[in-house]
Motif scaffolding. Structure first.
Motif, PDB file in Angstrom:
ATOM      1  N   GLY A 116     -40.185  94.915 -28.970  1.00 27.52           N
ATOM      2  CA  GLY A 116     -41.181  94.059 -28.361  1.00 27.52           C
ATOM      3  C   GLY A 116     -42.554  94.169 -28.995  1.00 27.52           C
ATOM      4  N   ARG A 117     -42.753  95.162 -29.867  1.00 24.80           N
ATOM      5  CA  ARG A 117     -44.052  95.346 -30.529  1.00 24.80           C
ATOM      6  C   ARG A 117     -43.952  95.155 -32.045  1.00 24.80           C
ATOM      7  N   PHE A 118     -42.851  95.580 -32.625  1.00 24.87           N
ATOM      8  CA  PHE A 118     -42.659  95.501 -34.076  1.00 24.87           C
ATOM      9  C   PHE A 118     -41.625  94.422 -34.398  1.00 24.87           C
ATOM     10  N   THR A 119     -41.816  93.776 -35.548  1.00 25.42           N
ATOM     11  CA  THR A 119     -40.860  92.783 -36.023  1.00 25.42           C
ATOM     12  C   THR A 119     -40.596  93.018 -37.499  1.00 25.42           C
ATOM     13  N   ILE A 120     -39.326  93.168 -37.839  1.00 24.97           N
ATOM     14  CA  ILE A 120     -38.938  93.297 -39.237  1.00 24.97           C
ATOM     15  C   ILE A 120     -38.440  91.939 -39.727  1.00 24.97           C
ATOM     16  N   GLY A 123     -54.275  97.406 -31.890  1.00 20.22           N
ATOM     17  CA  GLY A 123     -54.405  96.572 -33.068  1.00 20.22           C
ATOM     18  C   GLY A 123     -53.078  96.303 -33.748  1.00 20.22           C
ATOM     19  N   SER A 124     -53.157  95.636 -34.894  1.00 21.46           N
ATOM     20  CA  SER A 124     -51.973  95.223 -35.634  1.00 21.46           C
ATOM     21  C   SER A 124     -52.100  95.580 -37.110  1.00 21.46           C
ATOM     22  N   LEU A 125     -50.955  95.784 -37.718  1.00 19.75           N
ATOM     23  CA  LEU A 125     -50.847  95.957 -39.165  1.00 19.75           C
ATOM     24  C   LEU A 125     -49.552  95.305 -39.612  1.00 19.75           C
ATOM     25  N   ARG A 126     -49.517  94.874 -40.864  1.00 14.28           N
ATOM     26  CA  ARG A 126     -48.279  94.393 -41.446  1.00 14.28           C
ATOM     27  C   ARG A 126     -47.984  95.191 -42.708  1.00 14.28           C
ATOM     28  N   LEU A 127     -46.867  95.864 -42.698  1.00 13.51           N
ATOM     29  CA  LEU A 127     -46.422  96.601 -43.867  1.00 13.51           C
ATOM     30  C   LEU A 127     -45.541  95.695 -44.722  1.00 13.51           C
ATOM     31  N   LYS A 178     -38.310  89.018 -52.622  1.00 13.97           N
ATOM     32  CA  LYS A 178     -37.761  90.379 -52.683  1.00 13.97           C
ATOM     33  C   LYS A 178     -38.642  91.348 -51.904  1.00 13.97           C
ATOM     34  N   THR A 179     -38.997  90.953 -50.716  1.00 13.55           N
ATOM     35  CA  THR A 179     -39.921  91.738 -49.914  1.00 13.55           C
ATOM     36  C   THR A 179     -39.435  91.802 -48.474  1.00 13.55           C
ATOM     37  N   VAL A 180     -39.588  92.975 -47.883  1.00 10.15           N
ATOM     38  CA  VAL A 180     -39.340  93.159 -46.465  1.00 10.15           C
ATOM     39  C   VAL A 180     -40.658  93.514 -45.802  1.00 10.15           C
ATOM     40  N   TYR A 181     -40.836  93.030 -44.592  1.00  8.83           N
ATOM     41  CA  TYR A 181     -42.085  93.216 -43.862  1.00  8.83           C
ATOM     42  C   TYR A 181     -41.830  93.939 -42.547  1.00  8.83           C
ATOM     43  N   LEU A 182     -42.851  94.619 -42.086  1.00  9.29           N
ATOM     44  CA  LEU A 182     -42.831  95.177 -40.732  1.00  9.29           C
ATOM     45  C   LEU A 182     -44.150  94.800 -40.073  1.00  9.29           C
ATOM     46  N   GLN A 183     -44.084  93.834 -39.186  1.00 15.52           N
ATOM     47  CA  GLN A 183     -45.259  93.441 -38.419  1.00 15.52           C
ATOM     48  C   GLN A 183     -45.357  94.355 -37.210  1.00 15.52           C
ATOM     49  N   MET A 184     -46.470  95.041 -37.085  1.00 13.26           N
ATOM     50  CA  MET A 184     -46.653  96.017 -36.014  1.00 13.26           C
ATOM     51  C   MET A 184     -47.816  95.562 -35.142  1.00 13.26           C
TER      52      MET A 184
END
Length: 122
Positions: A64-68, A15-19, A75-81
């Motif tokens: 290859g799986r996570f994208t920052i 699955g996926s999550l976005r922090l 003013k936000t940083v994301y981590l797509q997992m």
């Protein structure tokens, strides 16, 4: 800068999550931002970073799986997992480093968020 991480949760393997990590302050664009994670009974490890001047870096296990990414206007940083694995289970922390290039060195980051739990079930 103060940091507030969110977006963690329980997800099945694959699955996926976005922090998200929301920052306060006026100079967010001058901070190198990073995500670290800490699994139970383990040290806190580097996951990904995005340099204030451009460029992204990842630990090998998430390439290859996570994208920052970052949105300086928000003013936000994301981590797509994506393609999450049980071994990705950890508390994830965002961190900020002023005009920094020491991307994987914890002590170089002066500001930390409170952490958000990610649990990946098999």
């Amino acid at each position: 800068v103060q940091l507030q991480a969110s977006g963690g949760g329980l997800v099945q393997a694959g699955g996926s999550l976005r922090l998200s990590c929301a920052a306060s302050g006026r100079t967010f664009s001058s901070y190198t931002m990073a995500w670290f994670r800490q699994a139970p009974d383990k040290e806190r490890d580097f996951v990904a970073a995005i340099i204030w001047s451009g460029g992204t870096y990842y630990t090998d296990s998430v390439k290859g799986r996570f994208t920052i990414s970052r949105d300086n206007g928000k003013k936000t940083v994301y981590l797509q997992m994506n393609s999450l694995k049980p071994e990705d289970t950890a508390v994830y922390y965002c961190a900020a480093q002023w005009l920094g290039y020491s991307i994987a060195t914890m002590s170089a980051y002066s500001n930390w968020g409170q952490g958000t739990q990610v649990t990946v079930s098999s």
